[in-house]
Design a protein around this motif. Structure first.
Motif, short mmCIF file in Angstrom:
data_model
loop_
_atom_site.label_atom_id
_atom_site.label_comp_id
_atom_site.label_asym_id
_atom_site.label_seq_id
_atom_site.Cartn_x
_atom_site.Cartn_y
_atom_site.Cartn_z
N SER A 274 -13.56 12.16 -4.26
CA SER A 274 -12.78 13.40 -4.19
C SER A 274 -11.92 13.45 -2.95
CB SER A 274 -13.73 14.61 -4.21
OG SER A 274 -13.03 15.80 -3.95
N SER A 275 -12.49 13.08 -1.82
CA SER A 275 -11.75 13.12 -0.55
C SER A 275 -10.58 12.15 -0.57
CB SER A 275 -12.71 12.78 0.60
OG SER A 275 -12.02 12.64 1.81
N MET A 276 -10.82 10.95 -1.06
CA MET A 276 -9.74 9.96 -1.07
C MET A 276 -8.66 10.29 -2.09
SD MET A 276 -11.39 6.25 -0.31
CE MET A 276 -12.20 5.91 1.25
N THR A 277 -9.07 10.79 -3.22
CA THR A 277 -8.10 11.16 -4.25
C THR A 277 -7.16 12.25 -3.75
OG1 THR A 277 -9.66 10.55 -6.00
CG2 THR A 277 -7.85 12.02 -6.61
N VAL B 43 -9.59 -0.44 8.40
CA VAL B 43 -9.67 0.99 8.68
C VAL B 43 -9.93 1.77 7.39
CG1 VAL B 43 -7.20 1.48 8.34
CG2 VAL B 43 -8.53 2.85 9.98
N ASP B 44 -10.58 2.90 7.52
CA ASP B 44 -10.72 3.82 6.39
C ASP B 44 -9.32 4.20 5.91
OD1 ASP B 44 -10.84 6.60 5.13
OD2 ASP B 44 -12.97 6.23 5.42
N PRO B 45 -9.03 4.12 4.60
CA PRO B 45 -7.66 4.35 4.12
C PRO B 45 -7.15 5.78 4.31
CG PRO B 45 -9.16 4.00 2.27
CD PRO B 45 -9.92 3.65 3.51
N ARG B 46 -8.03 6.70 4.65
CA ARG B 46 -7.58 8.07 4.93
C ARG B 46 -7.02 8.20 6.35
NH1 ARG B 46 -13.31 10.28 2.83
NH2 ARG B 46 -13.79 8.26 3.80
N ALA B 47 -7.51 7.36 7.26
CA ALA B 47 -7.16 7.51 8.67
C ALA B 47 -5.67 7.39 8.97
CB ALA B 47 -7.96 6.51 9.50
N PRO B 48 -4.94 6.43 8.37
CA PRO B 48 -3.49 6.37 8.64
C PRO B 48 -2.71 7.55 8.06
CG PRO B 48 -4.32 4.25 7.85
CD PRO B 48 -5.39 5.26 7.59
N ILE B 49 -3.36 8.34 7.21
CA ILE B 49 -2.74 9.57 6.71
C ILE B 49 -3.13 10.74 7.60
CG2 ILE B 49 -2.55 11.12 4.71
CD1 ILE B 49 -3.23 8.66 2.96
N HIS B 50 -4.35 10.73 8.09
CA HIS B 50 -4.79 11.78 9.02
C HIS B 50 -3.92 11.80 10.28
CE1 HIS B 50 -9.24 11.86 7.42
NE2 HIS B 50 -8.39 12.48 6.63
N GLY C 55 -4.34 10.68 -2.16
CA GLY C 55 -3.58 9.72 -2.94
C GLY C 55 -4.06 8.29 -2.88
N VAL C 56 -5.27 8.05 -2.39
CA VAL C 56 -5.79 6.69 -2.32
C VAL C 56 -6.06 6.19 -3.74
CG1 VAL C 56 -7.65 5.21 -1.44
CG2 VAL C 56 -6.83 7.17 -0.07
N PRO C 57 -5.55 5.00 -4.11
CA PRO C 57 -5.72 4.50 -5.48
C PRO C 57 -7.19 4.21 -5.80
CG PRO C 57 -3.96 3.32 -4.36
CD PRO C 57 -4.66 4.12 -3.31
N GLU C 58 -7.55 4.34 -7.07
CA GLU C 58 -8.93 4.14 -7.50
C GLU C 58 -9.43 2.74 -7.18
OE1 GLU C 58 -12.67 4.27 -8.84
OE2 GLU C 58 -11.36 6.01 -8.54
N SER C 59 -8.59 1.74 -7.31
CA SER C 59 -9.03 0.37 -7.02
C SER C 59 -9.48 0.23 -5.57
CB SER C 59 -7.91 -0.62 -7.33
OG SER C 59 -6.76 -0.33 -6.55
N LYS C 60 -8.75 0.89 -4.68
CA LYS C 60 -9.10 0.83 -3.25
C LYS C 60 -10.38 1.62 -2.99
CE LYS C 60 -5.74 0.42 -0.33
NZ LYS C 60 -6.00 -0.84 0.39
N ASP D 96 0.83 -1.20 0.00
CA ASP D 96 0.00 0.00 0.00
C ASP D 96 0.87 1.26 0.00
OD1 ASP D 96 -2.56 -1.29 0.11
OD2 ASP D 96 -2.17 -1.74 2.22
N ARG D 97 1.97 1.19 0.72
CA ARG D 97 2.86 2.35 0.75
C ARG D 97 3.50 2.59 -0.61
NH1 ARG D 97 8.16 4.09 2.17
NH2 ARG D 97 8.01 6.19 3.06
N GLU D 98 3.80 1.52 -1.32
CA GLU D 98 4.34 1.68 -2.67
C GLU D 98 3.33 2.36 -3.58
OE1 GLU D 98 7.30 1.08 -4.25
OE2 GLU D 98 8.00 0.97 -2.18
N ALA D 99 2.06 2.06 -3.37
CA ALA D 99 1.00 2.65 -4.21
C ALA D 99 0.63 4.06 -3.79
CB ALA D 99 -0.24 1.75 -4.17
N ASN D 100 0.92 4.42 -2.54
CA ASN D 100 0.54 5.74 -2.03
C ASN D 100 1.61 6.20 -1.04
OD1 ASN D 100 -0.63 8.07 -1.09
ND2 ASN D 100 -2.46 7.09 -0.25
#
Length: 550
Positions: free
Chosen positions: A412-415, A311-318, A418-423, A290-294
């Motif tokens: 929009s929020s995930m993009t 977990v929501d994929p935004r949370a580890p970035i927040h 940097g969250v990938p479209e597949s995720k 996941d880190r390689e992708a984002n």
């Protein structure tokens, strides 16, 4: 741009001079060494009032990070924060004074230039910006001075919140009609939001109108429906490129506020936030792949302690684990990715909370937010616009497909992070619930706390993380969604907590407004007391605003 930001400081004295003498312009001589507002290019005032809207980082830390974000429960229990609803008077004074600095200088700009067609567009931009600032204040306090404020009246009346909303609806509509997209751009980089782009300012104004329409929908449904339809018809944001962000710079007075305070003991994760993001969307805690992708996922996230399996994929970035840029008080808590229950007070910065824990032992806001000195500050994201349209459709204010708008808001929020479209696609198809039962899949309404409105407002909460907290707090007061946590303890001197409200998590367990500053009881006593009578008979933080019906 750095030189431009430094020029703000030299302009402040001139602009504040305008603010202090708006009733005496006719008596001034046209001395070139002592310019009046009409003799100065209004773009200099525009850049000043925009900069004061999101002010110098110390003031913004007090207003947003230690007060409003605490009410939203993104963060909790930071030293000097309103973690028991006992609000530091400085924080109240700051938002009041900054708002009226914007209003006073905006009115000065408008009066001096509204008859000059060369400056028509900058006048309309100033009108829209002062509306933005005043809406923020009235949504915090309720009735406030507006129609007579900054108009050479020493003791301006307090307008009702309804009158303020109705007036601003008309002002925004008029400003949009008067903005000339064919006119030469004579503002350029002195407009910190859109660089003088009149088309985008129109969309900004119309999007604010939609935000307002949704906000009054419980108390004035007919007006809300009319205004929502008119705003959308006139043209709101249509993509991320339209969103409103304030340009930041490297100068001390223009740095991104979170960057400026990255080393401070603030912005630690609340348990309420963690409950909303754990489980929802069905995505596993990030791995090396996941880190390689984002690359917004940091190395330390991969080995975080106490992290949820899903977990929501935004949370580890927040939020990042404890111990990265602030040493935890308890060494064994280094690497902890967890939240602290809201409503626990520390005697000072770095001291233990009343439950014996230390706030530094919990997750802190992540580097995506604090590493970049000039990261633009969000004023109104496209994701919020999408969620507002989804809410408006759900409430019957306008027609459309709420699911489409909801998914566009999430995307929009995930993009943005940097969250990938597949995720993103997998997330939107997931029926994995968060702590309260809310899932990401729009059509899945099984279980509790899983209605379309639960989903929309949970996603709006996550998308507005930290920097758009004024709207998050307003959402929770109006809709009581998503589910948050009543503070564990409150100051009895300012908040009378009914144990039943606390135990049953009712709307009355939460703060409703910010109190009026004490200075108003000295300089404008009769008018502030009249406003008190209309708003429950006191200056209590438990009194509802006009649009907050329960």
């Amino acid at each position: 741009m750095n030189k431009l930001f430094k020029s703000i400081i030299s302009i402040i004295g001139l602009s504040m001079a305008f603010a202090g003498c708006v009733g005496d312009f006719d008596d001034m001589n046209t001395d070139p060494n002592n310019p009046t507002p009409g003799s100065v290019d209004p773009k200099f005032q525009l850049i000043f009032i925009q900069g004061r809207g999101i002010p110098y980082a110390n003031q913004w830390q007090q207003i947003d990070q230690l007060m409003i974000s605490t009410f939203c429960e993104y963060s909790a229990n930071d030293g000097l924060s309103a973690s028991d609803y006992n609000i530091d008077a400085r924080y109240v004074d700051n938002i009041w004074e900054l708002t009226y600095t914007v209003l006073t200088n905006a009115n000065s700009l408008i009066r001096a230039n509204e008859s000059n067609p060369v400056h028509n567009n900058v006048v309309q931009m100033a009108r829209i910006w002062k509306a933005y600032a005043m809406l923020r204040l009235t949504n915090c306090m309720g009735d406030v001075p507006y129609s007579e404020a900054a108009n050479d009246i020493d003791q301006p009346k307090y307008d009702t919140q309804k009158d303020i909303y109705y007036t601003i609806f008309e002002e925004l509509k008029d400003a949009v009609n008067k903005l000339d997209e064919s006119a030469a751009n004579n503002v350029g980089s002195y407009d910190l939001i859109y660089g003088g782009d009149a088309t985008k300012w129109k969309k900004f104004a119309n999007s604010i109108r939609l935000r307002m329409a949704v906000r009054i929908s419980d108390v004035d449904a007919a007006k809300a429906k009319t205004e929502a339809a008119a705003a959308i018809s006139a043209g709101v944001f249509s993509s991320d490129a339209d969103a409103a962000f304030l340009t930041q710079g490297e100068d001390k007075f223009a740095q991104n506020p979170i960057y400026y305070h990255k080393g401070s003991s603030v912005l630690h994760m609340s348990t309420a936030y963690k409950r909303l993001v754990e489980g929802i969307g069905g995505q596993a805690w990030p791995t090396a792949a996941d880190r390689e992708a984002n690359k917004n996922i940091t190395e330390v996230i991969l080995t975080a302690k106490n992290a949820p399996a899903v977990v929501d994929p935004r949370a580890p970035i927040h939020f990042e684990p404890a111990g990265i840029i602030e040493s935890p008080a308890t060494p064994s808590m280094n690497g902890n990715w967890d939240g602290t229950d809201p409503g626990h007070v520390a005697s000072g910065v770095g001291a233990a909370m009343d439950n014996g824990q230390f706030v530094s032992d919990f997750s802190k806001i992540g580097p995506w937010y604090y590493e970049t000195i000039d990261r633009k500050y969000p004023l109104f994201k496209y994701s919020e616009l999408c969620f507002l349209k989804a809410i408006a459709i759900q409430l019957g204010l306008t027609s459309g497909d709420a699911k489409t708008e909801y998914e566009a808001g999430v995307r929009s929020s995930m993009t943005e992070l940097g969250v990938p479209e597949s995720k993103i696609a997998n997330y939107l198809a997931s029926t994995s619930p968060n702590y309260y039962g809310t899932t990401a899949k729009y059509d899945d309404v099984t279980g509790t706390n899983n209605t379309p409105m639960d989903k929309i407002l949970t996603q709006k909460y996550i998308a507005q993380f930290q920097e758009c907290s004024f709207e998050t707090w307003a959402d929770h007061r109006q809709f009581h969604k998503p589910t948050l946590m009543p503070f564990a303890s409150v100051s009895s001197s300012v908040f009378n907590m009914n144990p039943s409200d606390q135990a049953n998590n009712t709307p009355n367990a939460y703060i409703k407004r910010i109190y009026y500053p004490s200075s108003e009881y000295t300089v404008n006593e009769a008018n502030v007391k009249e406003a008190e009578k209309r708003m429950g008979g006191s200056n209590s933080i438990q009194n509802n605003l006009w649009w907050d019906v329960n």
